[in-house]
Design a protein around this motif. Structure first.
Motif, PDB file in Angstrom:
ATOM      1  N   VAL A  78      -4.974 -16.914  -4.704  1.00 60.04           N
ATOM      2  CA  VAL A  78      -6.425 -17.097  -4.734  1.00 60.04           C
ATOM      3  C   VAL A  78      -6.851 -17.702  -3.409  1.00 60.04           C
ATOM      4  O   VAL A  78      -6.028 -18.234  -2.653  1.00 60.04           O
ATOM      5  N   THR A 130     -10.334 -14.604  -6.466  1.00 54.94           N
ATOM      6  CA  THR A 130      -9.093 -13.840  -6.390  1.00 54.94           C
ATOM      7  C   THR A 130      -9.070 -13.056  -5.088  1.00 54.94           C
ATOM      8  O   THR A 130     -10.086 -12.950  -4.386  1.00 54.94           O
ATOM      9  N   VAL A 152     -13.346 -17.090  -9.767  1.00 51.85           N
ATOM     10  CA  VAL A 152     -12.528 -17.670 -10.839  1.00 51.85           C
ATOM     11  C   VAL A 152     -13.211 -18.901 -11.420  1.00 51.85           C
ATOM     12  O   VAL A 152     -13.386 -19.028 -12.627  1.00 51.85           O
ATOM     13  N   ASP A 153     -13.631 -19.826 -10.524  1.00 51.63           N
ATOM     14  CA  ASP A 153     -14.262 -21.052 -11.004  1.00 51.63           C
ATOM     15  C   ASP A 153     -14.900 -21.786  -9.830  1.00 51.63           C
ATOM     16  O   ASP A 153     -14.560 -21.533  -8.663  1.00 51.63           O
ATOM     17  N   LEU A 203      -5.448 -22.856 -10.491  1.00 57.31           N
ATOM     18  CA  LEU A 203      -6.077 -21.550 -10.675  1.00 57.31           C
ATOM     19  C   LEU A 203      -5.288 -20.424 -10.005  1.00 57.31           C
ATOM     20  O   LEU A 203      -5.637 -19.254 -10.150  1.00 57.31           O
ATOM     21  N   GLY A 204      -4.256 -20.789  -9.241  1.00 59.47           N
ATOM     22  CA  GLY A 204      -3.444 -19.785  -8.561  1.00 59.47           C
ATOM     23  C   GLY A 204      -2.774 -20.379  -7.339  1.00 59.47           C
ATOM     24  O   GLY A 204      -2.846 -21.587  -7.096  1.00 59.47           O
TER      25      GLY A 204
END
Length: 206
Positions: A20, A37, A43-44, A65-66
């Motif tokens: 990400v 992404t 994503v947020d 988140l990644g």
């Protein structure tokens, strides 16, 4: 051997799929972050205080988140400097992102969340490629010294101008006694004046 190579390729692809990109809209007291992404999907987003604890919270949140390898950060030479240093300490490539121009902001509406998301997209699109200012070496030291010097010179100029403005309206005797002097001598003479208690315009000027 082929099956080993395939496994390695699969592991690399999994890492890319998990990657990400972080984008941050920086301010004096609060940073707004967005994670997207590699395909550009949001994503947020979240806000964090501009403190050491806030930087740690931002990083901990983003990596849940990644895999974060790149971050687009606005104003890495000022509001975003400390955050950029923190992210680099976590082996993140920090990229300087320019703030959107006024026309762009009017067209899409101005929100910090949109700016943070735009910062991440600028990294993905390759629009932002410049490495963030290091902010922790000789160049930053010189910048601080230069800033202090510029401030001191400005204050000195303002003080001399104010002094001469007072002399313009001062008593004739005081004004003539201090006229025609260089700034250095003028300041020294003024420092030697016996102001005493101000009871009229002349002593007030002194």
């Amino acid at each position: 051997m082929p099956h080993i190579a395939h496994a390695a390729d699969q592991h690399q692809n999994d890492g890319l799929a998990d990657e990400v990109v972080l984008g941050v809209d920086t301010h004096k007291d609060l940073h707004v972050a967005a994670v997207v992404t590699v395909l550009g999907a949001l994503v947020d987003t979240r806000s964090f205080p501009t403190t050491a604890a806030g930087y740690r919270q931002l990083w901990d949140w983003a990596r849940t988140l990644g895999t974060v390898r790149r971050a687009g950060v606005e104003c890495t030479g000022s509001y975003g400097a400390a955050l950029a240093r923190h992210l680099r300490s976590e082996s993140v490539e920090v990229i300087e992102v320019n703030q959107p121009d006024k026309a762009t902001r009017r067209r899409r509406g101005k929100t910090d969340v949109l700016d943070a998301e735009a910062a991440a997209h600028a990294v993905l699109a390759g629009c932002a490629t410049a490495s963030a200012k290091a902010g922790d070496g000789p160049v930053e030291m010189i910048r601080m010294f230069k800033l202090a010097k510029a401030s001191a010179v400005k204050a000195r100029t303002q003080s001399i101008n104010q002094l001469k403005a007072v002399l313009v309206g001062a008593d004739t005797g005081l004004r003539e006694a201090l006229s025609g002097l260089s700034n250095t001598v003028l300041i020294r003479r003024c420092a030697e004046l016996d102001a005493g208690t101000a009871h009229d315009v002349t002593t007030a000027a002194a």
